[in-house]
Design a protein around this motif. Structure first.
Motif, PDB file in Angstrom:
ATOM      1  N   GLU A 162       9.889  13.484  10.902  1.00 38.30           N
ATOM      2  CA  GLU A 162       8.456  13.395  10.290  1.00 38.30           C
ATOM      3  C   GLU A 162       7.646  12.481  11.387  1.00 38.30           C
ATOM      4  N   PHE A 163       6.256  12.956  11.282  1.00 39.72           N
ATOM      5  CA  PHE A 163       5.413  12.066  12.155  1.00 39.72           C
ATOM      6  C   PHE A 163       5.002  10.797  11.356  1.00 39.72           C
ATOM      7  N   VAL A 164       5.052   9.461  11.872  1.00 40.25           N
ATOM      8  CA  VAL A 164       4.734   8.412  11.304  1.00 40.25           C
ATOM      9  C   VAL A 164       3.495   7.574  11.791  1.00 40.25           C
ATOM     10  N   ILE A 165       3.082   6.859  11.164  1.00 43.91           N
ATOM     11  CA  ILE A 165       2.166   5.759  11.684  1.00 43.91           C
ATOM     12  C   ILE A 165       2.440   4.391  11.182  1.00 43.91           C
ATOM     13  N   GLY A 166       1.990   3.278  11.501  1.00 45.03           N
ATOM     14  CA  GLY A 166       2.003   1.945  10.890  1.00 45.03           C
ATOM     15  C   GLY A 166       2.696   1.175  12.088  1.00 45.03           C
ATOM     16  N   PHE A 167       2.918  -0.073  11.894  1.00 39.88           N
ATOM     17  CA  PHE A 167       3.361  -1.109  12.860  1.00 39.88           C
ATOM     18  C   PHE A 167       3.186  -0.650  14.099  1.00 39.88           C
ATOM     19  N   GLY A 168       2.049  -0.432  14.687  1.00 37.16           N
ATOM     20  CA  GLY A 168       1.630  -0.088  15.898  1.00 37.16           C
ATOM     21  C   GLY A 168       1.447   1.513  16.073  1.00 37.16           C
ATOM     22  N   ALA A 169       2.145   2.222  15.384  1.00 29.05           N
ATOM     23  CA  ALA A 169       2.010   3.557  15.662  1.00 29.05           C
ATOM     24  C   ALA A 169       0.753   4.196  15.073  1.00 29.05           C
ATOM     25  N   ASP A 170       0.159   5.143  15.784  1.00 28.07           N
ATOM     26  CA  ASP A 170      -1.224   5.730  15.246  1.00 28.07           C
ATOM     27  C   ASP A 170      -1.229   7.074  14.941  1.00 28.07           C
ATOM     28  N   TYR A 171      -2.085   7.452  14.381  1.00 27.43           N
ATOM     29  CA  TYR A 171      -2.821   8.924  14.252  1.00 27.43           C
ATOM     30  C   TYR A 171      -4.063   8.796  14.910  1.00 27.43           C
ATOM     31  N   ASP A 172      -4.117   9.577  15.873  1.00 28.46           N
ATOM     32  CA  ASP A 172      -5.633   9.576  16.347  1.00 28.46           C
ATOM     33  C   ASP A 172      -6.068   8.153  16.548  1.00 28.46           C
ATOM     34  N   GLU A 173      -5.323   7.321  17.312  1.00 29.82           N
ATOM     35  CA  GLU A 173      -5.610   5.987  17.529  1.00 29.82           C
ATOM     36  C   GLU A 173      -5.891   4.947  16.411  1.00 29.82           C
ATOM     37  N   GLN A 174      -5.748   5.505  15.015  1.00 29.09           N
ATOM     38  CA  GLN A 174      -5.757   4.697  13.953  1.00 29.09           C
ATOM     39  C   GLN A 174      -4.675   4.540  13.061  1.00 29.09           C
ATOM     40  N   GLY A 175      -4.400   3.426  12.205  1.00 28.02           N
ATOM     41  CA  GLY A 175      -3.277   3.279  11.531  1.00 28.02           C
ATOM     42  C   GLY A 175      -2.256   2.376  12.161  1.00 28.02           C
ATOM     43  N   ARG A 176      -2.491   1.535  13.438  1.00 26.12           N
ATOM     44  CA  ARG A 176      -1.767   0.938  13.938  1.00 26.12           C
ATOM     45  C   ARG A 176      -1.501  -0.436  13.266  1.00 26.12           C
ATOM     46  N   ASN A 177      -2.350  -0.806  12.315  1.00 24.61           N
ATOM     47  CA  ASN A 177      -2.635  -2.078  11.874  1.00 24.61           C
ATOM     48  C   ASN A 177      -1.666  -2.380  10.473  1.00 24.61           C
ATOM     49  N   ILE A 183       0.850  -1.158  -0.072  1.00 22.10           N
ATOM     50  CA  ILE A 183       0.040   0.105   0.118  1.00 22.10           C
ATOM     51  C   ILE A 183       1.066   1.137   0.101  1.00 22.10           C
ATOM     52  N   GLU A 184       0.665   2.277  -1.025  1.00 16.16           N
ATOM     53  CA  GLU A 184       1.698   3.357  -1.108  1.00 16.16           C
ATOM     54  C   GLU A 184       1.092   4.459  -0.252  1.00 16.16           C
ATOM     55  N   ARG A 185      -0.096   4.777  -0.206  1.00 19.76           N
ATOM     56  CA  ARG A 185      -0.699   5.791   0.575  1.00 19.76           C
ATOM     57  C   ARG A 185      -1.990   5.852   1.376  1.00 19.76           C
ATOM     58  N   VAL A 186      -1.925   6.142   2.518  1.00 24.21           N
ATOM     59  CA  VAL A 186      -3.067   5.862   3.196  1.00 24.21           C
ATOM     60  C   VAL A 186      -3.681   7.152   3.979  1.00 24.21           C
ATOM     61  N   LEU A 187      -5.080   7.267   3.842  1.00 22.23           N
ATOM     62  CA  LEU A 187      -5.663   8.246   4.397  1.00 22.23           C
ATOM     63  C   LEU A 187      -6.411   7.647   5.951  1.00 22.23           C
ATOM     64  N   ILE A 188      -6.013   8.672   6.780  1.00 22.45           N
ATOM     65  CA  ILE A 188      -6.608   8.534   8.210  1.00 22.45           C
ATOM     66  C   ILE A 188      -7.171   9.838   8.658  1.00 22.45           C
ATOM     67  N   LYS A 189      -8.526   9.527   8.777  1.00 24.34           N
ATOM     68  CA  LYS A 189      -9.069  10.985   9.346  1.00 24.34           C
ATOM     69  C   LYS A 189      -8.934  12.137   8.241  1.00 24.34           C
ATOM     70  N   ASP A 190      -8.259  13.131   8.663  1.00 25.72           N
ATOM     71  CA  ASP A 190      -7.896  14.184   7.775  1.00 25.72           C
ATOM     72  C   ASP A 190      -6.580  14.185   7.122  1.00 25.72           C
ATOM     73  N   LYS A 191      -5.711  13.212   7.460  1.00 24.94           N
ATOM     74  CA  LYS A 191      -4.551  13.524   6.804  1.00 24.94           C
ATOM     75  C   LYS A 191      -3.965  12.175   5.958  1.00 24.94           C
ATOM     76  N   TRP A 192      -3.173  12.550   5.019  1.00 26.28           N
ATOM     77  CA  TRP A 192      -2.608  11.407   4.091  1.00 26.28           C
ATOM     78  C   TRP A 192      -1.159  11.004   4.318  1.00 26.28           C
ATOM     79  N   PHE A 193      -1.059   9.881   4.357  1.00 29.22           N
ATOM     80  CA  PHE A 193       0.308   9.170   4.970  1.00 29.22           C
ATOM     81  C   PHE A 193       0.942   8.611   3.707  1.00 29.22           C
ATOM     82  N   LYS A 194       2.510   8.909   3.411  1.00 26.48           N
ATOM     83  CA  LYS A 194       2.839   7.937   2.336  1.00 26.48           C
ATOM     84  C   LYS A 194       4.008   7.034   2.754  1.00 26.48           C
TER      85      LYS A 194
END
Ligand SMILES: O=P(O)(O)OC[C@H]1O[C@H](OP(=O)(O)OP(=O)(O)O)[C@H](O)[C@@H]1O
Ligand SMILES: Nc1nc2[nH]cnc2c(=O)[nH]1
Length: 183
Positions: A157-172, A4-15
């Motif tokens: 930079e702020f990151v998500i994934g592999f356990g790390a969240d943005y506003d409790e989402q994205g840890r998966n 997966i190249e890009r992820v939208l979580i709530k109001d923010k995109w992550f690459k």
């Protein structure tokens, strides 16, 4: 498998920043070091919840001698901002005197979380404390703390994934994604 190249979580995109394959390669390297350093010492692994759950699972699952596992739950971030107060949502109940401790973090950013835990652990006279972190931001840290086991260094930079969240989402997500400011 397609990443997966890009992820939208709530109001923010992550690459995509660090693909899963690179994380696993780094975790295997760190696990090898830990196996060599702590063989025969029956270490106690302490994962810092919630963020460290996935890294803890991948890392401890590669430790090849007897060990114990526990968790503490600390929280200070809301969204992408660090709050003033550290919340200790679930405390440590184990007696750690004379134990060899490996603290497991997903991200060391300013270092406030790990510094809080180190102070707490040192009061309880463990035999040794080592820190394992999936991600380390050397340009953000505000304390004299050197994690010996680092899977990847990243910039601020702020990151998500592999356990790390943005506003409790994205840890998966099994790769690491960095925030992008444009849509
Ligand atoms: O080095 P620092 O600046 O202290 O930042 C790192 C901490 O921030 C995140 O936790 P958070 O407070 O978001 O809680 P969480 O683990 O439940 O996501 C992360 O999991 C680390 O524990
Ligand atoms: N999810 C997440 N939590 C953090 N806490 C401190 N830095 C970070 C980060 O980059 N991502």
């Amino acid at each position: 498998m397609k990443l997966i190249e890009r992820v939208l979580i709530k109001d923010k995109w992550f690459k995509l920043l660090i693909p899963e394959e690179d994380l696993i390669e780094g975790i295997e390297r760190v696990a090898k070091q830990i196996n060599e350093d702590l063989k025969g010492k029956t270490p106690l692994f302490i994962g810092i919840l919630n963020g460290a759950f996935m890294f803890a699972s991948e890392l401890i699952g590669r430790f090849n001698s007897p060990c114990e596992v526990t968790f503490i739950r600390l929280k200070s971030y809301e969204g992408i901002e660090r709050g003033e107060k550290m919340k200790e949502i679930q405390s440590l109940t184990e007696n750690i005197e004379d134990r060899h401790i490996v603290v497991i973090e997903d991200t060391i950013d300013t270092g406030h979380t790990i510094n809080y835990l180190l102070k707490l652990l040192r009061k309880k006279n463990p035999a040794s404390i080592k820190i394992a972190t999936l991600l380390f931001k050397p340009n953000a840290i505000q304390f004299n703390i050197n994690p010996v086991y680092v899977v990847k260094e990243i910039s601020n930079e702020f990151v998500i994934g592999f356990g790390a969240d943005y506003d409790e989402q994205g840890r998966n997500y099994r790769s690491i994604y960095q925030v992008v400011n444009e849509k």
